[in-house]
Structures are given as structure tokens and as C-alpha cells.
Design a protein around this motif. Structure first.
Motif, short mmCIF file in Angstrom:
data_model
loop_
_atom_site.label_atom_id
_atom_site.label_comp_id
_atom_site.label_asym_id
_atom_site.label_seq_id
_atom_site.Cartn_x
_atom_site.Cartn_y
_atom_site.Cartn_z
N LYS A 1 3.30 -0.66 -9.91
CA LYS A 1 2.61 0.14 -10.91
C LYS A 1 3.00 1.59 -10.76
O LYS A 1 3.13 2.10 -9.64
CB LYS A 1 1.09 0.02 -10.74
CG LYS A 1 0.52 -1.38 -11.03
CD LYS A 1 -1.00 -1.36 -10.99
CE LYS A 1 -1.58 -2.72 -11.35
NZ LYS A 1 -1.42 -3.70 -10.29
N VAL A 2 3.19 2.26 -11.91
CA VAL A 2 3.43 3.70 -11.90
C VAL A 2 2.09 4.39 -12.09
O VAL A 2 1.45 4.24 -13.14
CB VAL A 2 4.41 4.11 -13.04
CG1 VAL A 2 4.62 5.62 -13.02
CG2 VAL A 2 5.73 3.39 -12.90
N ASN A 3 1.64 5.10 -11.09
CA ASN A 3 0.33 5.76 -11.19
C ASN A 3 0.40 6.97 -12.12
O ASN A 3 1.37 7.69 -12.13
CB ASN A 3 -0.15 6.21 -9.79
CG ASN A 3 -0.42 5.01 -8.91
OD1 ASN A 3 -0.76 3.94 -9.41
ND2 ASN A 3 -0.28 5.17 -7.59
N GLU B 1 0.80 -1.23 0.00
CA GLU B 1 0.00 0.00 0.00
C GLU B 1 0.84 1.28 0.00
O GLU B 1 0.33 2.34 -0.38
CB GLU B 1 -0.95 0.01 1.21
CG GLU B 1 -2.00 -1.09 1.16
CD GLU B 1 -2.94 -1.05 2.36
OE1 GLU B 1 -2.88 -0.08 3.15
OE2 GLU B 1 -3.74 -2.00 2.50
N HIS B 2 2.09 1.18 0.43
CA HIS B 2 2.85 2.43 0.62
C HIS B 2 4.26 2.38 0.02
O HIS B 2 4.63 3.21 -0.79
CB HIS B 2 2.93 2.72 2.12
CG HIS B 2 3.22 4.16 2.44
ND1 HIS B 2 2.37 5.19 2.14
CD2 HIS B 2 4.29 4.73 3.05
CE1 HIS B 2 2.88 6.33 2.55
NE2 HIS B 2 4.05 6.09 3.10
N PRO C 1 4.30 1.41 -4.10
CA PRO C 1 3.78 2.48 -4.96
C PRO C 1 4.64 3.76 -4.93
O PRO C 1 4.87 4.38 -5.97
CB PRO C 1 2.38 2.76 -4.39
CG PRO C 1 2.01 1.54 -3.64
CD PRO C 1 3.28 0.97 -3.11
N ARG C 2 5.11 4.13 -3.75
CA ARG C 2 5.93 5.34 -3.65
C ARG C 2 7.27 5.17 -4.35
O ARG C 2 7.77 6.08 -5.01
CB ARG C 2 6.12 5.74 -2.17
CG ARG C 2 4.86 6.34 -1.55
CD ARG C 2 5.03 6.57 -0.07
NE ARG C 2 6.00 7.61 0.22
CZ ARG C 2 5.73 8.91 0.32
NH1 ARG C 2 4.48 9.33 0.14
NH2 ARG C 2 6.66 9.79 0.60
N ALA D 1 6.76 5.34 -8.16
CA ALA D 1 6.59 6.74 -8.62
C ALA D 1 7.93 7.44 -8.74
O ALA D 1 8.15 8.24 -9.66
CB ALA D 1 5.67 7.49 -7.66
#
Length: 303
Positions: free
Chosen positions: A301-303, A270-271, A274-275, A278
Motif C-alpha cells: 500500500k502507498v500511504n 511492517e517495514h 511499506p517503505r 512509498a
């Protein structure tokens, strides 16, 4: 030390001789090592990859907090991503990677009682890199960037509430003088890279280059096996067990619950992941998914 001063000179029939100095004794903090290496300030350099994650997030790719619950998984992850990391260092940093090393499990040393990861809320925690800071931040703690040599005093004085390092490394640095609780949940493994200045490497003939890489591969294996042995030794040395390194400290050992093993994964998914994705960007994430992702059944995944 013996590798550079005895074993490598013997293996290369004295074609290579070396003196070695810890970078903290040179007045360095760690993040500068590869920049200075590429400039030729020294011929070979090693530093923890978390320390240089601010230069490029790819440096956290093999050792993201929570990805490798065991050192065996960490070993698989390292080998999976190694070609991508080496290419980055050869093409962008202009140095020649020789190999990758690590330490024991990176665990929490805390001044006051810690029963679970949820207890990190509101605490100031020394972290070494963005990934660890993201992990601590998920639980409401604050990651503090601090040189290793300053941590013991900061724990004693209450400047820090907790700090993260290896099970045996923290014992040898006497973190138990300030920290009373050892939370034995592996967060990551303190991956490091050793590289040679490109001009220095180019001066070596092909046979010597081959020998250097073979010998460093042997050192990698020996250090990995040493880390496996030292992990439990560090836990014992800190918490009153049998300690071949010196008098055992009297920290309280806290074993992680099954719920906290799940929380570690939750923080990753969750953290932390993803961070990191990015920061690292699309190509980096694509390479990670095709290598590490396949090894540990994860997709960034790259948001």
C-alpha cells in the motif's frame, strides 16, 4: 564467461563474438553499469538490481528482503514482475533487457555470535540495496553501503560487524577470515539484470535477436539450477562440511528458529514493504500487487 565467449558465438554462427570483463576491474562499483550501457560505453552490461535501487525503486521489486523464503518462490516472483521491469528498462533506461540472473541465498556473515535477528540491534551490516538496509534497520542495525571487494577487510578490521551475501560467494571471497558466524536465514537472492545497448540490439537482424533471447533463456535456467546446487554447497564450504571448491572454513553455522522465520515476515510487512511502496509510487505498487502480490498473497500500500 563461457556463455559469451563460446556458447553464444557458436549458436549465432559467429554473428556475435564477445569479450567480457568484470565491472570492478573497470573501476566501477555497480550502480553506474546501466547508465554507461545506455550511453554506449559497452554493448552489454549486468549488475545486481539492489545496486541500482537508488535510481528507481522498481529495481527492488523482484527481490525485496523477506518476500521469497525459498529460491522457488523467488523464481515465481521474478517471472511475475518481469514484464513490468523490462518495460521500465526499454522505455526509461533505453536498453534491451536480455534476462535476469541471481545467486544463492543472501545470508548474514557476522564477526560475533548471532542467535537471532534481534541480535542485529546496534550492529553495522554491509547491505546491497535499500531493501536489505530497511530489513536490517527494522531490527535496530545500520545498513552500510560498501563495495563487495572491500568487505573482507572491513570484517577483519571490525569496520563492519556483519555483512550479507550469497552462501558460496562469501566463501569464495574469504569472508570467513573476519566473520565467524554464518546465519543461514535467506534474506533475498541478489537478483541481477543483463541488458544490451539499444543501438547494438537494433543492428542485429531478427533471427540473431531471437537466438540471443533463446540462448539467454537457456543460460537463465542453467544459472538457476546452479544456484540451487550451490546454496547448500556454500553452507558446507563455510562451516567445515564437504567442499568441492577448496578447503572448508570453520565458521559456526546458526540455523534460524521458527520464531525468526516469523520475524522475517514481520519485518517485511511492517517495514520493508511499506517503505519500498512509498519509494516506488502508485503505478509501480499497482503493477506489483497485480503480479508479485498475487503470486505470494501480499498487498503493498502507498500511504
Amino acid at each position: 564467461m563461457p556463455f559469451w565467449t563460446k556458447e553464444l558465438p557458436a549458436a549465432t554462427k559467429s554473428a556475435i563474438s564477445a569479450s567480457i570483463k568484470p565491472w570492478n576491474e573497470m573501476g566501477l562499483k555497480g550502480p553506474e553499469v546501466f547508465r554507461l550501457l545506455s550511453q554506449g560505453v559497452f554493448d552489454v552490461g549486468n549488475t545486481q538490481l539492489g545496486f541500482v535501487a537508488g535510481d528507481n525503486a522498481i529495481n527492488d521489486a523482484t527481490d525485496l528482503a523477506g518476500v521469497s523464503p525459498t529460491i522457488q518462490t523467488f523464481h515465481q516472483v521474478t517471472d511475475a514482475f518481469r514484464p513490468h521491469l523490462y518495460r521500465y528498462y526499454e522505455e526509461k533506461v533505453k536498453v534491451k533487457p536480455l534476462g535476469m540472473l541471481s545467486f544463492q541465498a543472501q545470508v548474514l556473515y557476522c564477526r560475533s555470535e548471532i542467535k537471532s535477528l534481534a541480535d542485529l540491534k546496534g550492529r553495522k551490516v554491509r547491505t546491497s540495496g535499500a531493501s536489505q538496509a530497511d530489513f536490517v534497520g527494522y531490527f535496530g542495525g545500520t545498513g552500510v553501503n560498501m563495495a563487495f571487494g572491500e568487505v573482507q577487510q572491513a570484517l577483519q578490521n571490525g569496520v563492519l560487524d556483519c555483512a550479507i551475501t550469497g552462501t558460496l560467494g562469501g566463501y569464495k571471497a574469504k569472508w570467513y577470515d573476519g566473520a565467524k558466524y554464518l546465519y543461514a536465514l535467506p534474506i533475498n537472492w541478489a537478483a541481477s539484470l543483463t541488458a544490451m545497448n539499444q543501438k547494438t540490439w537494433n543492428k542485429l537482424d531478427a533471427a540473431t535477436q531471437k537466438t540471443v533471447l533463446q540462448e539467454f533463456g537457456r543460460l537463465e535456467k542453467a544459472v538457476y539450477e546452479q544456484n540451487v546446487r550451490e546454496n547448500d554447497m556454500g553452507l558446507a564450504c563455510n562451516t567445515g562440511g564437504q567442499c568441492p571448491e577448496g578447503p572448508a572454513a570453520k565458521m559456526i553455522l546458526v540455523e534460524p528458529s521458527a520464531a525468526d522465520l516469523e520475524l522475517r515476515r514481520k519485518a517485511l510487512l511492517e517495514h520493508v514493504l511499506p517503505r519500498w511502496a512509498a519509494r516506488c509510487g502508485a503505478q509501480c505498487v499497482k503493477d506489483w500487487n497485480a503480479s508479485v502480490g498475487k503470486a505470494v498473497n501480499l498487498t503493498a500500500k502507498v500511504n
